[in-house]
Design a protein around this motif. Structure first.
Motif, PDB file in Angstrom:
ATOM      1  N   SER A 183      38.188  28.194  53.618  1.00  0.00           N
ATOM      2  CA  SER A 183      36.812  28.459  54.034  1.00  0.00           C
ATOM      3  C   SER A 183      36.270  29.724  53.377  1.00  0.00           C
ATOM      4  O   SER A 183      35.079  29.797  53.040  1.00  0.00           O
ATOM      5  N   LEU A 184      37.126  30.713  53.163  1.00  0.00           N
ATOM      6  CA  LEU A 184      36.687  31.928  52.490  1.00  0.00           C
ATOM      7  C   LEU A 184      36.343  31.646  51.033  1.00  0.00           C
ATOM      8  O   LEU A 184      35.331  32.144  50.512  1.00  0.00           O
ATOM      9  N   ILE A 185      37.169  30.855  50.361  1.00  0.00           N
ATOM     10  CA  ILE A 185      36.865  30.489  48.975  1.00  0.00           C
ATOM     11  C   ILE A 185      35.553  29.718  48.901  1.00  0.00           C
ATOM     12  O   ILE A 185      34.704  29.969  48.036  1.00  0.00           O
ATOM     13  N   ALA A 186      35.368  28.782  49.833  1.00  0.00           N
ATOM     14  CA  ALA A 186      34.146  27.977  49.836  1.00  0.00           C
ATOM     15  C   ALA A 186      32.901  28.841  50.046  1.00  0.00           C
ATOM     16  O   ALA A 186      31.821  28.512  49.556  1.00  0.00           O
ATOM     17  N   SER A 187      33.044  29.941  50.777  1.00  0.00           N
ATOM     18  CA  SER A 187      31.916  30.831  51.027  1.00  0.00           C
ATOM     19  C   SER A 187      31.663  31.788  49.869  1.00  0.00           C
ATOM     20  O   SER A 187      30.517  32.033  49.487  1.00  0.00           O
ATOM     21  N   LEU A 188      32.730  32.326  49.277  1.00  0.00           N
ATOM     22  CA  LEU A 188      32.585  33.395  48.304  1.00  0.00           C
ATOM     23  C   LEU A 188      32.371  32.910  46.871  1.00  0.00           C
ATOM     24  O   LEU A 188      31.669  33.561  46.087  1.00  0.00           O
ATOM     25  N   ALA A 189      32.969  31.780  46.499  1.00  0.00           N
ATOM     26  CA  ALA A 189      32.822  31.288  45.133  1.00  0.00           C
ATOM     27  C   ALA A 189      31.356  31.065  44.748  1.00  0.00           C
ATOM     28  O   ALA A 189      30.935  31.471  43.651  1.00  0.00           O
ATOM     29  N   GLY A 201      26.056  35.596  38.707  1.00  0.00           N
ATOM     30  CA  GLY A 201      26.185  35.523  37.256  1.00  0.00           C
ATOM     31  C   GLY A 201      27.600  35.496  36.742  1.00  0.00           C
ATOM     32  O   GLY A 201      27.826  35.578  35.531  1.00  0.00           O
ATOM     33  N   TYR A 202      28.575  35.365  37.626  1.00  0.00           N
ATOM     34  CA  TYR A 202      29.972  35.330  37.209  1.00  0.00           C
ATOM     35  C   TYR A 202      30.432  33.903  36.932  1.00  0.00           C
ATOM     36  O   TYR A 202      30.004  32.952  37.593  1.00  0.00           O
ATOM     37  N   THR A 203      31.341  33.776  35.970  1.00  0.00           N
ATOM     38  CA  THR A 203      31.983  32.503  35.667  1.00  0.00           C
ATOM     39  C   THR A 203      33.455  32.601  36.060  1.00  0.00           C
ATOM     40  O   THR A 203      34.182  33.459  35.553  1.00  0.00           O
ATOM     41  N   ALA A 204      33.888  31.738  36.954  1.00  0.00           N
ATOM     42  CA  ALA A 204      35.280  31.772  37.408  1.00  0.00           C
ATOM     43  C   ALA A 204      36.189  31.154  36.352  1.00  0.00           C
ATOM     44  O   ALA A 204      35.917  30.064  35.860  1.00  0.00           O
ATOM     45  N   PHE A 205      37.271  31.854  35.998  1.00  0.00           N
ATOM     46  CA  PHE A 205      38.263  31.290  35.088  1.00  0.00           C
ATOM     47  C   PHE A 205      39.520  30.854  35.835  1.00  0.00           C
ATOM     48  O   PHE A 205      40.399  30.218  35.254  1.00  0.00           O
ATOM     49  N   LEU A 206      39.604  31.186  37.131  1.00  0.00           N
ATOM     50  CA  LEU A 206      40.759  30.760  37.919  1.00  0.00           C
ATOM     51  C   LEU A 206      40.391  30.784  39.396  1.00  0.00           C
ATOM     52  O   LEU A 206      39.902  31.792  39.912  1.00  0.00           O
ATOM     53  N   THR A 207      40.599  29.662  40.069  1.00  0.00           N
ATOM     54  CA  THR A 207      40.452  29.572  41.519  1.00  0.00           C
ATOM     55  C   THR A 207      41.624  28.753  42.034  1.00  0.00           C
ATOM     56  O   THR A 207      41.823  27.616  41.606  1.00  0.00           O
ATOM     57  N   CYS A 208      42.422  29.319  42.933  1.00  0.00           N
ATOM     58  CA  CYS A 208      43.605  28.582  43.398  1.00  0.00           C
ATOM     59  C   CYS A 208      44.034  29.086  44.761  1.00  0.00           C
ATOM     60  O   CYS A 208      43.596  30.140  45.229  1.00  0.00           O
ATOM     61  N   GLU A 209      44.918  28.316  45.402  1.00  0.00           N
ATOM     62  CA  GLU A 209      45.509  28.678  46.684  1.00  0.00           C
ATOM     63  C   GLU A 209      47.031  28.567  46.592  1.00  0.00           C
ATOM     64  O   GLU A 209      47.553  27.675  45.912  1.00  0.00           O
ATOM     65  N   LEU A 221      52.588  35.260  52.196  1.00  0.00           N
ATOM     66  CA  LEU A 221      53.115  34.497  51.062  1.00  0.00           C
ATOM     67  C   LEU A 221      52.864  33.005  51.188  1.00  0.00           C
ATOM     68  O   LEU A 221      52.950  32.278  50.202  1.00  0.00           O
ATOM     69  N   GLY A 222      52.558  32.518  52.380  1.00  0.00           N
ATOM     70  CA  GLY A 222      52.297  31.092  52.545  1.00  0.00           C
ATOM     71  C   GLY A 222      50.834  30.754  52.700  1.00  0.00           C
ATOM     72  O   GLY A 222      50.471  29.583  52.783  1.00  0.00           O
ATOM     73  N   ARG A 223      49.948  31.785  52.730  1.00  0.00           N
ATOM     74  CA  ARG A 223      48.527  31.522  52.958  1.00  0.00           C
ATOM     75  C   ARG A 223      47.687  32.553  52.210  1.00  0.00           C
ATOM     76  O   ARG A 223      47.213  33.529  52.783  1.00  0.00           O
ATOM     77  N   PHE A 224      47.516  32.347  50.906  1.00  0.00           N
ATOM     78  CA  PHE A 224      46.673  33.250  50.139  1.00  0.00           C
ATOM     79  C   PHE A 224      45.886  32.469  49.096  1.00  0.00           C
ATOM     80  O   PHE A 224      46.177  31.303  48.806  1.00  0.00           O
ATOM     81  N   GLY A 225      44.884  33.096  48.561  1.00  0.00           N
ATOM     82  CA  GLY A 225      44.074  32.479  47.518  1.00  0.00           C
ATOM     83  C   GLY A 225      43.618  33.531  46.528  1.00  0.00           C
ATOM     84  O   GLY A 225      43.701  34.746  46.792  1.00  0.00           O
ATOM     85  N   TYR A 226      43.137  33.076  45.378  1.00  0.00           N
ATOM     86  CA  TYR A 226      42.713  34.015  44.329  1.00  0.00           C
ATOM     87  C   TYR A 226      41.547  33.422  43.555  1.00  0.00           C
ATOM     88  O   TYR A 226      41.523  32.213  43.265  1.00  0.00           O
ATOM     89  N   ILE A 227      40.579  34.268  43.245  1.00  0.00           N
ATOM     90  CA  ILE A 227      39.496  33.904  42.339  1.00  0.00           C
ATOM     91  C   ILE A 227      39.437  34.968  41.252  1.00  0.00           C
ATOM     92  O   ILE A 227      39.315  36.160  41.545  1.00  0.00           O
ATOM     93  N   GLY A 228      39.556  34.548  39.998  1.00  0.00           N
ATOM     94  CA  GLY A 228      39.348  35.434  38.864  1.00  0.00           C
ATOM     95  C   GLY A 228      38.059  35.025  38.183  1.00  0.00           C
ATOM     96  O   GLY A 228      37.827  33.838  37.934  1.00  0.00           O
TER      97      GLY A 228
END
Length: 309
Positions: free
Chosen positions: A76-82, A89-97, A122-129
C-alpha cells in the motif's frame, strides 16, 4: 492522506520537491540529516545469483525517516508513493518487494539509517529507485513494516551545483531509542530479537530437493554471529514448502531442508549442535498465496525461530 509539515501540493511541480512526500495520517519525522559531497552506492536492480547490481552517485544527500503508526503494508505504501514520484518528474528504474528484490542480499545493499531509527524487517520491505532525468538527482526509497509500525526512508542524492534543502534541525527522537540495544551493522540481531523469527531469504535449494546450494549465504553468517554474541540463546530452523504435493511429502521435505541448513551452519561456523534444532511444517504456515508461482516461491523457505533460554 496528510501533507507533512511545511509541504504543499504545488511543490510537486518541481522534481527537487520529491524530497517532500505525502504520507498517511500518523506519520512522524524521526530523522533528517544532510551529507555534503558524498559518493553513495544505491541498488540498481534486483539481486541475481547472490549479487546486487549497484550504481554510484555523487552529490549532496539528504536522508529522512518517518515512523507510521498504525502499520501499513509495504504494497500500500508503494501504491501511494510511486505515483507521487512520477508526478514530481522522476522515472523509477527499480520497484520491488522483499523476495522479488532478492531478500537478504538486497536488504544488505540498501543504504539505510541505522536502527532503531530505521527498522527494516527482512520479511517485509520494499524499495523504489528513481532518477530525475532533468537534474540527475537520484533517490532511494526504503519501505518496511513491523507488527507495530511502518518505516519510510527517503534518501535523495543531488549533483553538485543544485540547491539541496538543509535539514531543519534534529528530528523527533523515537521513544524506544534509549532502550534499544546497540544494533549490529546488518540489523540482523535487532530484527531477530524484536520479531522472534526471521526468514533466511537467500538460501537456495535444488527444485524438489533438500540439497542446499554451495553459497556462501549472508543470512547464515549473520545467524552464526548472533549465536556467538548470544551464547545463552537457541534457535529452531523451521522448513516450509508450497502447497503442491501431499501433506506427508511436504512435511518430510521441509524438515530435510531445515536439517540441511542446520548441518551447514554447524559445520561451517563450528557451533555446538544443542543450540540449533531443525523441524518442518510443510505448507501449513504460508506467507503468500499458493495460487501463483511468485507466492509458491515465497512459501518455500527456511526460517530461524528464537527459543527462550
Amino acid at each position: 492522506m496528510k501533507w507533512l509539515a511545511g509541504i504543499v501540493p504545488a511543490c510537486l511541480a518541481s522534481a527537487l520537491c520529491a524530497q517532500d512526500i505525502s504520507l498517511p495520517e500518523g506519520a512522524r519525522l524521526i530523522h533528517d540529516a544532510t551529507d555534503r559531497a558524498i559518493r553513495a552506492r544505491l541498488p540498481a536492480d534486483r539481486a541475481a545469483a547472490g549479487e546486487v547490481p549497484t550504481r554510484i552517485v555523487e552529490g549532496d544527500a539528504r536522508h529522512r525517516v518517518w515512523r507510521l503508526e498504525p502499520a501499513h503494508s509495504v504494497a500500500s505504501l508503494i501504491a501511494s508513493l510511486a505515483p507521487q514520484l512520477r508526478e514530481a518528474g522522476y522515472t523509477a528504474f527499480l520497484t520491488c518487494e522483499t523476495w522479488d528484490c532478492g531478500g537478504y542480499n538486497f536488504r544488505l545493499a540498501m543504504p539505510d539509517v541505522d536502527p532503531p531509527t530505521m527498522i527494516v524487517d527482512l520479511g517485509r520491505f520494499g524499495y523504489i529507485g528513481a532518477e530525475d532525468p532533468g537534474t540527475g538527482t537520484v533517490l532511494g526509497l526504503i519501505l518496511s513494516t513491523t507488527r507495530d509500525a511502518s518505516y519510510v526512508q527517503l534518501t535523495t542524492v543531488t549533483p553538485a551545483g543544485i540547491a539541496v534543502p538543509v535539514a531543519a534541525g534534529p528530528a523527533e527522537t523515537p521513544p524506544d531509542a534509549l532502550l534499544a540495544p546497540t544494533p549490529d551493522p546488518s540489523g540482523f540481531s535487532a530484527a531477530f530479537l524484536r520479531e522472534g523469527g526471521i526468514v533466511l531469504e537467500d538460501l537456495r535449494f535444488e527444485v524438489g530437493s533438500a540439497t542446499l546450494s554451495a553459497g556462501p549465504f549472508a543470512s547464515l553468517s549473520a545467524l552464526a554471529g548472533f549465536l556467538r554474541d548470544n551464547p545463552d540463546r537457541r534457535v529452531v530452523l523451521v522448513g516450509h514448502s508450497d502447497a503442491q504435493g501431499s501433506t506427508a511429502g511436504n512435511m518430510a521435505l521441509s524438515k530435510r531442508r531445515a536439517e540441511a541448513v542446520r548441518a551447514r551452519l554447524l559445520s561451517e561456523y563450528d557451533l555446538p549442535g544443542d543450540r540449533v534444532q531443525a523441524d518442518g511444517v510443510g505448507y501449513l504456515a504460508p506467507r503468500a498465496s499458493n495460487d501463483t508461482e511468485t507466492g509458491r516461491e515465497a512459501n518455500r523457505r527456511v526460517e530461524a525461530v528464537l527459543v527462550q533460554p
